[in-house]
Design an enzyme around this catalytic site. Sequence first.
Site, mmCIF file in Angstrom:
data_model
loop_
_atom_site.group_PDB
_atom_site.id
_atom_site.type_symbol
_atom_site.label_atom_id
_atom_site.label_comp_id
_atom_site.label_asym_id
_atom_site.label_seq_id
_atom_site.Cartn_x
_atom_site.Cartn_y
_atom_site.Cartn_z
ATOM 1 N N ALA A 132 17.198 24.454 -16.164
ATOM 2 C CA ALA A 132 18.194 25.482 -15.858
ATOM 3 C C ALA A 132 19.347 25.475 -16.863
ATOM 4 C CB ALA A 132 18.749 25.264 -14.457
ATOM 5 N N GLU A 133 19.395 24.462 -17.694
ATOM 6 C CA GLU A 133 20.532 24.360 -18.629
ATOM 7 C C GLU A 133 20.032 24.463 -20.074
ATOM 8 O OE1 GLU A 133 23.603 21.534 -17.341
ATOM 9 O OE2 GLU A 133 22.591 21.420 -15.415
#
Lengths: 105, 355
Positions: free
Chosen positions: B145-146
């Site tokens: 997600a990053e």
Amino acid sequence: MTSKYIAAILSLVASASLMAETVEVGQTDKKFTQDTLDIKVGDTVKFTNNDAFFHNVFSLSDAEMFDLGSYPKGESRDVTFTTPGEVEVECAIHPEMKMTINVQE
Amino acid sequence: MSIARIAKSTITTSVLASAFMFGLTPAQADEHYVFEAGHTSLQEWLMPEVPYPDNNQPNAERVELGKMLFFDPRLSGDGNMSCATCHSPLFGWSDGLPTAKGFKSKVLGRASPTVTNSAYNSLQMWDGRKKSLEDQALGPMLSSAEMNVDLSMAINFLKGNSTYVEAFEKAYPGQGIKDETLAMAIASFERTVISNNSPFDRWVKGDKTAMSKQQVNGFKLFVDPEKGNCAVCHSAPNFSDSGFHNIGLASWGQENPDMGRYAIKPINLMKGAFKTPTLRDITLTAPYFHDGSAMTLSDVMDHYEAGGSVKTNLSPNMKKLTLTQAEKADLVEFMKALTSPQKPFVLPILPENAF
């Protein structure tokens, strides 16, 4: 004869409970007052909050799992340790507060 | 501060004596400050030396390498995000967003915490799931997600770049380019992001002119358990107890709320609890709270004055406050005194692409 047995058993129970101790551990300046503590099965530890804010006491160790909730300055909560082993005790609010209780047979 | 520690310090016995005369118990006397610039009773608020692990003593080579890595977007899956994307010196080492934006601008659930003074945290991340800066450094890179990078590809990129190879060898001789040295270098740089020279610090050191009368009054309210009650969690010296509290934000009342610390320590008290952030350099890191729900410091004060918005599983250290508008303004002015003077930040020159 039966009454003699009962008396003997009661005497043993009484002496066992007399041998069990209660040890006080303070929570002071965001630390437990002892890093480690050796106790025996059946002993009770009384955790007393001496700080001006709430603390918690819990353990997720297999030997003794408990969560004493949160309580303010001047209050205490007790735990009687029934199983031998090493018990890691922490404050959930302040994770730097940790101690180990060695419960011996 | 214990009585024993007070006795060792230079607080005069008359201060202690006067504390007892006013009916304070020894524990209450511990919290007794003399609100005069430079007073001994205030010194616990000064930041100590920056701590570091035994196996990663900082030096210039490690910091410079870490600085390059921190700003290098080539360590992300799409080659466009670096650590500094969310922890930017332009925004007090955060990102100025309510909550972070990750891979392909996906809005994430929590605000980007500042890097400032994170060297002093005993646990990292809002939920404390990382034990050190070294432990934390690779987390966002690996997170899908990053930064969403395949770490072996990132390591191969570094190994294929002669400038990085040389920099790693100087910083960590003989240890090679690997996950551990990558994390150690980034952590070494992060330990240089320090705020310890704010007007408040200068006032604590003795400069009477460093804080206004209003700000000094704000500090009094800040440490007073019957007024601001702020220092119960935002404690000396880094304005954080390194602890976890559910402060009753509105987002906690939503369906399937963020459980925070409970996911790491399944103790009821930790449901919805998050780490106390530092307040140092606080004016640079709006919006506030882990969900970015407070736009201003005044909004923050309104939340605490009400004793939180959602009271379920509220931290026992939270309570409704009785503050006048003037007192709230004093508290906000005091918090503005916690920002150190800002200097232009010199970006690193990144190693050239090697094709």
